[in-house]
Design an enzyme around this catalytic site. Structure first.
Site, PDB file in Angstrom:
ATOM      1  N   ARG A 151      13.193 -47.174   4.070  1.00  0.00           N
ATOM      2  CA  ARG A 151      13.463 -47.022   5.327  1.00  0.00           C
ATOM      3  C   ARG A 151      14.521 -46.058   5.565  1.00  0.00           C
ATOM      4  O   ARG A 151      14.812 -45.001   6.121  1.00  0.00           O
ATOM      5  CB  ARG A 151      13.704 -48.328   6.178  1.00  0.00           C
ATOM      6  CG  ARG A 151      12.437 -49.135   6.330  1.00  0.00           C
ATOM      7  CD  ARG A 151      12.658 -50.332   7.135  1.00  0.00           C
ATOM      8  NE  ARG A 151      13.222 -50.171   8.636  1.00  0.00           N
ATOM      9  CZ  ARG A 151      13.603 -50.883   9.292  1.00  0.00           C
ATOM     10  NH1 ARG A 151      14.045 -52.068   8.879  1.00  0.00           N
ATOM     11  NH2 ARG A 151      13.884 -50.611  10.661  1.00  0.00           N
ATOM     12  N   CYS A 171      22.080 -51.957   9.743  1.00  0.00           N
ATOM     13  CA  CYS A 171      20.452 -52.441   9.509  1.00  0.00           C
ATOM     14  C   CYS A 171      19.787 -51.649  10.533  1.00  0.00           C
ATOM     15  O   CYS A 171      19.745 -50.838  11.116  1.00  0.00           O
ATOM     16  CB  CYS A 171      20.548 -53.900   9.255  1.00  0.00           C
ATOM     17  SG  CYS A 171      20.818 -54.885  10.516  1.00  0.00           S
TER      18      CYS A 171
END
Length: 275
Positions: free
Chosen positions: A172, A230
């Site tokens: 990611r 995050c």
């Protein structure tokens, strides 16, 4: 104070002179709600707290899990029996992310004694209960600011002047996949540091010296300030907790990638380099 507690230590404290308030915050990203699992069996005396509705505000421009309204968070904690003069232990199903979110919020809001059950409910070897306790209301009143917090501009600046860690999975960060947010990639200047590398195969945190070595290898030893983000401020809290175990205070960008990527004017970097 050590921010984590083992299951054996928790057993001793529950029968000691100052038993902790127990919060069950089981939650999974994209998974089933945690309440049914709590109803099926939890550590005796634990009160269930829902991450999506009680440890976060309404999703929107601030991300998928923005910080909750401070007054509402305080009311939730008081209903759960949280008191300023009593320790608190939070746990989840074993991943540690939700428990770390609760730990971070309570510490940020000024509670002086909060710990996470290392390994979560999976580490507990005692009996489970299906009784829903009705604790005496607590007296905890949040006073935010005890832990450092970043907004989007602060995260962008820290990526240039200090060390900003991206706690998401490496793919990611690199922008190879993005299953949740509108844009893949990372904040320019941020370093990839998946939070999954902070724990062993049982979901328990690695020793403090191992975590310290990991973060120093990423640049934490030389950085004037360390920050973490995050996807939505949940697994990032877990990385802040790992850094705390290592003796490194870090700021959390609570809006994280879900907030950053929602604004098309903010720059996005892709690939393994910090960008």
């Amino acid at each position: 104070m050590n921010p984590i507690i083992s299951a054996a230590e928790l057993v001793d404290e529950l029968t000691g002179a100052r038993p902790p308030v127990l919060l069950d915050v089981r939650w999974q990203l994209g998974g089933p709600p945690g309440r049914p699992a709590y109803d099926a069996g939890h550590i005796p005396g634990a009160v269930y707290v829902d991450l999506d509705t009680e440890l976060a505000g309404r999703p929107g421009a601030g991300g998928r899990h923005p910080l909750p309204d401070v007054a509402e968070f305080g009311a939730v904690m008081r209903r759960a029996g949280v008191r300023t003069g009593a320790p608190v232990v939070v746990y989840d199903g074993g991943q540690g992310w939700a428990a770390a979110r609760a730990w971070w919020l309570l510490c940020w809001a000024g509670h002086p004694e909060v710990r996470v059950l290392d390994g979560g409910l999976a580490a507990w070897r005692g009996e489970l209960s299906t009784d829903a306790p009705a604790p005496e209301p607590g007296d905890f009143t949040p006073e935010p600011g005890a832990l450092p917090l970043l907004d989007a501009d602060g995260a962008a600046a820290l990526a240039r002047t200090g060390l900003l860690l991206d706690a998401r999975a490496g793919e990611r960060y690199r922008g190879e996949v993005e299953p949740i947010d509108p844009v893949g990639g990372h904040i320019p200047g941020a370093a990839s540091a998946p939070t999954t590398e902070n724990v062993d195969e049982n979901g328990r945190f690695l020793p403090a010296e191992v975590l310290s070595a990991r973060f120093k290898a990423l640049g934490a030893g030389d950085a004037p300030e360390v920050g973490v983000y995050c996807g939505s401020g949940v697994s990032g809290a877990h990385e802040v907790l790992a850094l705390e175990i290592a003796g490194i205070r870090a700021a959390l960008y609570a809006g994280s990638w879900s907030e950053w990527s929602s604004d098309p004017t903010r720059p996005v970097a892709k690939g393994p380099a910090r960008g």
